[in-house]
Design an enzyme around this catalytic site. Structure first.
Site, short mmCIF file in Angstrom:
data_model
loop_
_atom_site.label_atom_id
_atom_site.label_comp_id
_atom_site.label_asym_id
_atom_site.label_seq_id
_atom_site.Cartn_x
_atom_site.Cartn_y
_atom_site.Cartn_z
N LYS A 1 0.76 -1.26 -0.05
CA LYS A 1 -0.10 0.02 0.11
C LYS A 1 0.93 1.24 -0.08
CE LYS A 1 -4.36 1.70 1.85
NZ LYS A 1 -4.00 3.21 2.03
N CYS B 1 35.91 24.49 20.44
CA CYS B 1 35.08 23.30 20.91
C CYS B 1 35.40 22.29 20.17
CB CYS B 1 33.70 23.92 20.34
SG CYS B 1 32.60 22.93 21.00
S1 IVH Z 1 -6.59 -0.49 -4.98
C1 IVH Z 1 -10.96 -0.52 -5.41
N1 IVH Z 1 -3.84 -0.87 -4.61
O1 IVH Z 1 -5.23 3.46 -1.11
C2 IVH Z 1 -9.59 -0.47 -5.11
N2 IVH Z 1 -4.93 1.10 -3.66
O2 IVH Z 1 -8.13 3.29 0.00
C3 IVH Z 1 -8.82 0.70 -5.27
N3 IVH Z 1 -3.35 2.54 -2.53
O3 IVH Z 1 -6.30 6.19 -2.23
C4 IVH Z 1 -7.44 0.73 -4.74
N4 IVH Z 1 -1.53 1.51 -2.59
O4 IVH Z 1 -4.28 5.55 -3.49
C5 IVH Z 1 -4.95 -0.17 -4.43
N5 IVH Z 1 -1.45 -1.44 -4.38
C6 IVH Z 1 -2.67 -0.45 -3.86
C7 IVH Z 1 -2.73 0.60 -3.25
C8 IVH Z 1 -3.85 1.39 -3.21
C9 IVH Z 1 -2.12 2.55 -2.23
C10 IVH Z 1 -4.29 3.57 -1.98
C11 IVH Z 1 -5.13 4.35 -3.07
C12 IVH Z 1 -6.18 4.72 -2.56
C13 IVH Z 1 -6.28 3.89 -1.07
C14 IVH Z 1 -7.50 3.10 -1.29
#
Ligand code: IVH
Length: 801
Positions: free
Chosen positions: A120, A452
């Site tokens: 993430k 120092c």
């Molecule tokens: S999938 C329907 N994959 O997390 C699913 N999101 O709450 C759509 N994010 O603001 C998102 N890494 O920017 C997905 N590997 C990842 C992600 C990711 C970061 C963020 C995304 C979004 C939030 C989702």
């Protein structure tokens, strides 16, 4: 297609391919210079034929016009968010698997569900729309239904393809995260620090701020990166993959960066393993993450699972325990840095945070201590982010130790905190010098400078560091002892150390610490370590000039400023003479930095150290003549504008330069003279004020002289260009008028090389007063010897010797 049209298309394709190889695959196939050359060629074609500019031309990457506001973009497929699992332990992963199995109606005997597990990313979600394979729009997530059109800014991100490679679907929306790498963030902040600008808080906010920046040229200066993780609208993709992992592979094939830290995991156990594996390498990742994401891999199953209100049932975010912990402040100490900065440090009861035991946390400066009101005995929240120094985030006030004081009654005893607010000491804890805090500065500094020992130790540590002089073997303990026992007072002393000095130093340090090894008592002395240090010191004698400058530890001069100085001015001899306005006209050197450099070199103690370094044979290996580009920066109006005269805008500086004629003439202006210039009254008054201040007239005069001298050298250099191509010269002894630096600069500007030793390959030896063994060697080998006149003739193109 005409020839130019075809050439432009060819250049676009080539440049886009090279950018992909460089920024996404990290395997460049052509030198930067080749890329730049093709880029300039394309720019030139587009300048002459603006109609040939296409939406996928890489020249758009530098940013376009400033926008009044962002246009709204309605997402064809809404951009949803994912549910976050609240249980941060392994059980969280198992719970997600269980819920997926339940929703799909699977029995315990059914095989495990396959998941795509990925990171993430901690940045900003973006939707990239490609039509016919060309990037036509980039939008932020906004509220999920409507976002903002940030196409111009997104185009500046080199990792994002402007045109897809391979067979592109008619419409393809790719979703992913724009983020900033930690090293890019650090570099950006280092740069801000050098320029005296505001520091950015963290990579995430910086990335988000850059994407939503209305001036695309500013966005272009923020080093952003991108990872693709999903799709939006798709039309005309016959071979669309059937799994999430397959889809990511396809996106990589189109030219998108896709993070390599992803797996296809089997069942809940597979997710648990992934969660643990990423936890172990989290700190080593080059960017921040906000946990991991699990997605059902099979896209048909994803559709079957569908959505619950605004969140898919087939995906979940699984975070990690916060890298924060509670502990107690046992005491507050002070560290003295290289520039004398006093940093308050909380000494903590050891606490385990984010995988390591933390015993110290920085409190940054007095303002931060005041803001958080951290006191001895307080229970505090400690945070550790990545590999940075742990910091105290805040105090749990309810747990502050209190003592009873007179007053109050049985039911409401009067109390006050057991410890007073913390204040930095008024004297340096290391050398006892007084401390100063300048107006408007957060930092308190020890005024002791080189007396120092803490500052000296840090200065030497910095000097010897890997990115500076890179002195191998000279560890921290040795530096501490060398300074404490007074073997090394300044960095130049390192080069005078002998084997006996080091052995004696070690013996005394061991005696002092009661740590003399038995082997030594038995009469055996090891010398290998000392020989290694001496070899390391000797090997550091000829660094690139930029490294030497960085190593000197001039305030506000980091690696990039050091490089600018070296590139433009070429030699330490010139840099150390350059007054602030001359430095200020160099690219990216602001007033604070310029002042700091000029002050550093004007300080007699520093002058002594630099002279001593040179005398000890520390000579950069790449000094060169002044950059010919300098001519443009030496314009009188540029220099005047760099003097810091109030109200003298670039336009007014140009008028002043035109009307007064020279810097010297400005220095000589009296009241009538100023009035006669016909400048607006406020500008004239500011100029009069400035000239009335002590030293300003003289410094203008000095600047004029130096400018003349530099300009005088430039044409000479240009004339002689190429005349000494392929020739190697050796300089020895003292020449009557040319300094060694100047002679070297002249030779190099004419294309020649200056070498340190005479061999059969040497073409000429230039010998002056008190020339030694090199002259003898030249005579022995029959290498022609010139004096200064001979050198000048050679440079002037007259046949010599
Ligand atoms: S999938 C329907 N994959 O997390 C699913 N999101 O709450 C759509 N994010 O603001 C998102 N890494 O920017 C997905 N590997 C990842 C992600 C990711 C970061 C963020 C995304 C979004 C939030 C989702």
């Amino acid at each position: 297609m005409t020839d130019v049209t075809q050439r432009a298309a060819e250049l676009r394709a080539l440049l886009n391919r090279y950018a992909h190889e460089y920024y996404v695959l990290d395997t460049p196939t052509v030198p930067d210079a080749e890329y730049d050359r093709l880029f300039r060629e394309l720019e030139a074609i587009e300048r002459d034929h603006p109609e040939l500019k296409t939406p996928d031309t890489p020249t758009l990457r530098v940013g376009g016009a400033i926008l009044p506001a962002f246009a709204s973009v309605r997402h064809v497929v809404p951009m949803l968010s994912i549910r976050t699992e609240t249980d941060v332990t392994a059980a969280g992963a198992l719970a997600f698997d269980a819920s997926v199995r339940r929703e799909l109606g699977l029995a315990e005997s059914d095989p495990p569900v396959e998941y795509a597990a990925e990171l993430k990313f901690d940045g900003l979600a973006i939707n990239l729309r490609f039509e016919g394979g060309v990037l036509v729009q980039a939008a932020t997530r906004g509220d999920g239904a409507t976002g903002e059109d940030v196409t111009q800014n997104i185009r500046t991100i080199r990792q994002i393809p402007l045109r897809l490679s391979g067979e592109a679907p008619a419409v393809l929306e790719v979703r992913g995260e724009v983020y900033m790498r930690r090293d890019d963030f650090e570099k950006l902040n280092a740069r801000q620090r050098e320029l005296g600008g505001k520091l950015f808080v963290n990579p995430r906010n910086t990335a988000a701020g850059a994407v939503r920046q209305l001036d695309p040229a500013l966005a272009a200066q923020r080093p952003l990166s991108f990872f693709a993780y999903g799709l939006g609208e798709v039309q005309g993709w016959p071979m669309q993959p059937t799994s999430h992992a397959g889809m990511l592979d396809a996106l990589a094939g189109f030219g998108f960066p896709v993070c390599a830290d992803r797996v296809v995991a089997q069942g809940g156990e597979g997710l648990v393993d992934f969660h643990a594996a990423i936890a172990a390498k989290r700190d080593a990742l080059p960017f921040d993450i906000d946990g991991v994401v699990y997605k059902v891999n099979n896209l048909a199953l994803q559709r079957e699972l569908g959505f619950r209100t605004r969140e898919p049932r087939w995906a979940v975010a699984h975070k990690y325990p916060a890298q924060e912990a509670l502990t107690v402040v046992e005491s507050i100490g002070v560290q003295v840095g290289r520039t004398g900065a006093l940093t308050p440090v909380a000494r903590l009861q050891p606490v385990f945070v984010g995988g390591v035991t933390v015993t110290n946390a920085t409190l940054h400066n007095q303002d931060e201590v005041d803001r958080k009101d951290v006191r001895v005995g307080d229970t505090v929240i400690v945070r550790r982010a990545g590999d940075v120094i742990p910091e105290v985030v805040g105090v749990v006030l309810e747990r502050r130790p209190m003592v009873d004081v007179p007053g109050g009654d049985l039911f409401n005893p009067a109390q006050q905190p057991a410890h007073p607010p913390y204040r930095l000491p008024s004297a340096c804890p290391v050398c006892g010098s007084h401390v100063v805090r300048e107006e408007g500065e957060a930092v308190t500094r020890c005024a002791g400078g080189l007396i120092c020992s803490a500052q000296r130790k840090e200065a030497i540590r910095h000097f010897a560091g890997r990115r500076m002089m890179d002195i191998e073997g000279l560890g921290e303990r040795y530096i501490d002892n060398l300074v404490e026992l007074d073997y090394v007072h300044s960095v130049a002393d390192l080069y005078r150390l002998t084997l006996d000095d080091l052995l004696e130093m070690k013996r005394r340090a061991d005696e002092r610490d009661g740590a003399t090894p038995d082997t030594v008592l038995a009469g055996k002395v090891t010398t290998k370590w000392a020989e290694n240090i001496l070899a390391g010191i000797a090997a550091s004698r000829h660094p690139p000039l930029a490294r030497l400058l960085f190593a000197l530890g001039i305030r506000h001069v980091g690696e990039s400023t050091a490089k600018t100085l070296a590139d433009w001015l070429g030699s330490l001899a010139i840099i150390r003479r350059a007054p602030a306005p001359l430095l200020r006209v160099l690219p990216d050197v602001g007033a604070t930095v310029a002042e700091s450099i000029a002050e550093f070199f004007a300080e007699p103690q520093n002058e002594t150290v630099i002279d001593a370094l040179r005398a000890a044979g520390v000579v950069p290996n790449d000094e060169h003549a002044l950059s010919a580009k300098l001519r443009g920066l030496l314009a009188v109006d540029e220099l005047l504008a760099a003097c810091g005269i109030a109200r003298l805008t670039p336009v007014r500086a140009r008028q002043l330069a035109e009307r007064a004629g020279s810097l010297g003439a400005v220095a000589g202006l009296d009241e009538d003279g100023i009035a006669a210039l016909g400048l607006p009254a406020d500008v004239a008054a500011a100029l009069a004020d400035w000239l009335a201040q002590e030293g300003h007239r003289q410094s203008l005069g000095a600047l004029e002289a130096l400018r003349a001298e530099l300009l005088d050298r430039l044409p000479q250099l240009a004339d002689g260009a190429g005349r000494l191509e392929g020739l190697t010269l050796v300089l020895t002894g003292t020449l009557p008028t040319l300094s060694r630096d100047d002679a070297q600069a002249l030779i190099e500007a004419a294309g020649g090389k200056v070498s340190g030793s005479v061999s059969k390959k040497t073409h000429y030896v230039v010998a002056g007063e008190a020339a030694g063994s090199k002259l003898a060697k030249a005579e022995e080998l029959g290498v022609p010897v010139l004096d200064e006149d001979g050198l000048r003739q050679l440079l002037a193109g007259d046949a010599a010797a």
